[in-house]
Motif scaffolding. Sequence first.
Motif, mmCIF file in Angstrom:
data_model
loop_
_atom_site.group_PDB
_atom_site.id
_atom_site.type_symbol
_atom_site.label_atom_id
_atom_site.label_comp_id
_atom_site.label_asym_id
_atom_site.label_seq_id
_atom_site.Cartn_x
_atom_site.Cartn_y
_atom_site.Cartn_z
ATOM 1 N N LEU A 1 3.339 6.723 -6.503
ATOM 2 C CA LEU A 1 2.479 7.679 -7.202
ATOM 3 C C LEU A 1 2.937 9.107 -6.948
ATOM 4 O O LEU A 1 2.982 9.935 -7.865
ATOM 5 C CB LEU A 1 1.030 7.496 -6.738
ATOM 6 N N LEU A 2 3.293 9.422 -5.703
ATOM 7 C CA LEU A 2 3.750 10.766 -5.364
ATOM 8 C C LEU A 2 5.060 11.107 -6.081
ATOM 9 O O LEU A 2 5.214 12.208 -6.631
ATOM 10 C CB LEU A 2 3.932 10.888 -3.852
ATOM 11 N N ALA B 1 2.540 1.836 -3.371
ATOM 12 C CA ALA B 1 1.660 2.480 -4.348
ATOM 13 C C ALA B 1 1.547 3.979 -4.079
ATOM 14 O O ALA B 1 1.638 4.798 -5.003
ATOM 15 C CB ALA B 1 0.280 1.827 -4.314
ATOM 16 N N ALA B 2 1.375 4.350 -2.818
ATOM 17 C CA ALA B 2 1.194 5.764 -2.474
ATOM 18 C C ALA B 2 2.464 6.566 -2.749
ATOM 19 O O ALA B 2 2.420 7.628 -3.393
ATOM 20 C CB ALA B 2 0.793 5.893 -1.009
ATOM 21 N N ILE B 3 3.606 6.062 -2.292
ATOM 22 C CA ILE B 3 4.856 6.798 -2.458
ATOM 23 C C ILE B 3 5.305 6.794 -3.915
ATOM 24 O O ILE B 3 5.809 7.800 -4.431
ATOM 25 C CB ILE B 3 5.927 6.214 -1.530
ATOM 26 N N TRP C 1 4.065 7.892 9.655
ATOM 27 C CA TRP C 1 4.023 7.509 8.247
ATOM 28 C C TRP C 1 5.171 8.145 7.475
ATOM 29 O O TRP C 1 5.837 7.488 6.675
ATOM 30 C CB TRP C 1 2.688 7.911 7.616
ATOM 31 N N THR D 1 9.248 13.347 -0.500
ATOM 32 C CA THR D 1 8.749 12.011 -0.848
ATOM 33 C C THR D 1 9.900 11.040 -1.100
ATOM 34 O O THR D 1 9.760 9.839 -0.868
ATOM 35 C CB THR D 1 7.823 12.076 -2.067
ATOM 36 N N ARG E 1 0.838 -1.204 0.000
ATOM 37 C CA ARG E 1 0.000 0.000 0.000
ATOM 38 C C ARG E 1 0.868 1.247 0.000
ATOM 39 O O ARG E 1 0.636 2.188 -0.760
ATOM 40 C CB ARG E 1 -0.898 -0.007 1.240
ATOM 41 N N ASP E 2 1.903 1.253 0.837
ATOM 42 C CA ASP E 2 2.797 2.408 0.888
ATOM 43 C C ASP E 2 3.616 2.524 -0.394
ATOM 44 O O ASP E 2 3.949 3.632 -0.828
ATOM 45 C CB ASP E 2 3.712 2.310 2.106
#
Length: 370
Positions: free
Chosen positions: A57-58, A53-55, A293, A86, A50-51
Motif C-alpha cells: 500500500l505504501l 499489505a502494508a508495504i 519493522w 519503503t 500483513r507486512d
Amino acid sequence: MTIITSRFERRSERRAGREDTESSGGTRKLGVTRKLSTRRSDRHRGEPWRDWAAIGLLNHGQMLLVALIAPSWPYLLLAALPLSLTFATGTLTILHDAGHHRFARKVWPNVFATQTAIPLGFFVQHWTLKHRVHHRSSQVFPIDEPTRNTTVRMHQGIERKPIHRYQHLYAWFLYAFAWVGELDSQITYVRKGNIVGLEVPPFRVRLGQWLFEKAFWAVVIAPYVYLLGAGKFALYFMVAMSLGAVQAAVVLVVGHINEGLYAPSEQPAPKDWSRHLVATTASFNTTSLPMRWLTGGMTHHLAHHLKPVAPRYQLPQLHDTVVAKVVKASGLPHVEYPTLTAATVSHYRRLRELGQTDGGPPVVTGPTAS
C-alpha cells in the motif's frame, strides 16, 4: 572449495533437532519453550502477508499519487526520497520472507508477494537459492556470494589491491548501484546456473523463470509508466531504487562485515555451526520496535540466523534466550551495537581495515578449532 550438499544440511538439522528436543521440566535445552518452535509447518503466515499489505500500500500509494500529479523534475526527485525508504523496507522484509518461503511453501505465492509489493524487478527464485546458500555457508569464502566481491574487499580471502585502500570512502557510492550487481548476478545465473552446492534447474527452465518474473514486474509498473511518461518514471524509479539500495545494503552489510567479525575460509563442522554464527554475525538496535519493522528484523541478525523462519515478533525473546545461551557456550563475544549509526561507523572502520591490511586473523570455527 567445499561443496555444501543437502546431506550436510540434513545432518545439521538432525543435530539441531536432537539438541532442541532435550528438555528439562518442559523447557528446551537452550531455554526456549515449544512456543518458539520454527518448524517448517509453523511459519506464521499472517505476519508476512500483513507486512505485504502494508508495504504494498505504501509503495503503490506513493507511485500512484506521483503518477497522477505528474510533478516537475525537482519535486519528482524529492518524491523519490520517501519511496526509497519503503523500497528498502520492502526489500528487507518482503523479499527476505519470500526467500524463506514464509508466504507459502509453493514458489508462486512468494513470487507474487514480492513482485506486487516491491516492484523492483527482483528474480525471486534465483534470490531464494542464493539466500539458502548464505544461510548454509554464512560468510564462508568463496561459497557465500558477498565474500567474492572484488570491487569492495569484504573478506580477507580476496586479494588486496591498491584501490581497496580507499574502499571505506567509495563503497557507499557503490552501494547505490547494488541493483546493477544483482541484475548481473541474475543474468549470470540464467546463463551458467552458478549456485554453489545446490541443484539448479536446466537452462530453459531458468530462462523461463527469469522471463516470467520480469514480465510480471513489467505488468505491475506499466500503469505508472503510462500515466507519468517513460522518461519521468525512469528518473523517479531509478533515484528511489538507488537510494533504497544504499539503505538496504547498509542494514545487511553491518550484520556481517564489521569490527570483531572475522569470517573463515572453510565450512565449519556441524558441531561448530552455532559458534560460527556468533563469530560472523552482528546485531543492532535490539530494543527498538520501529527499527525492527523497518529493517525486516535484521536488528536481531544473529537470532535470525539461529532460527531463520522465526517470525519477527519472536526475535526479541530469541535474543534473550537462544542467542544469550549460544553466545555464552561459544566463548566468543556477541558483536552488538546500540544503534544502526554505531554499527555503520564500525562497518566503515572494518572496510578501512580490510582495505589497508590483511583484515585481521580469521576466527577458526571448523574442525581444526582447538
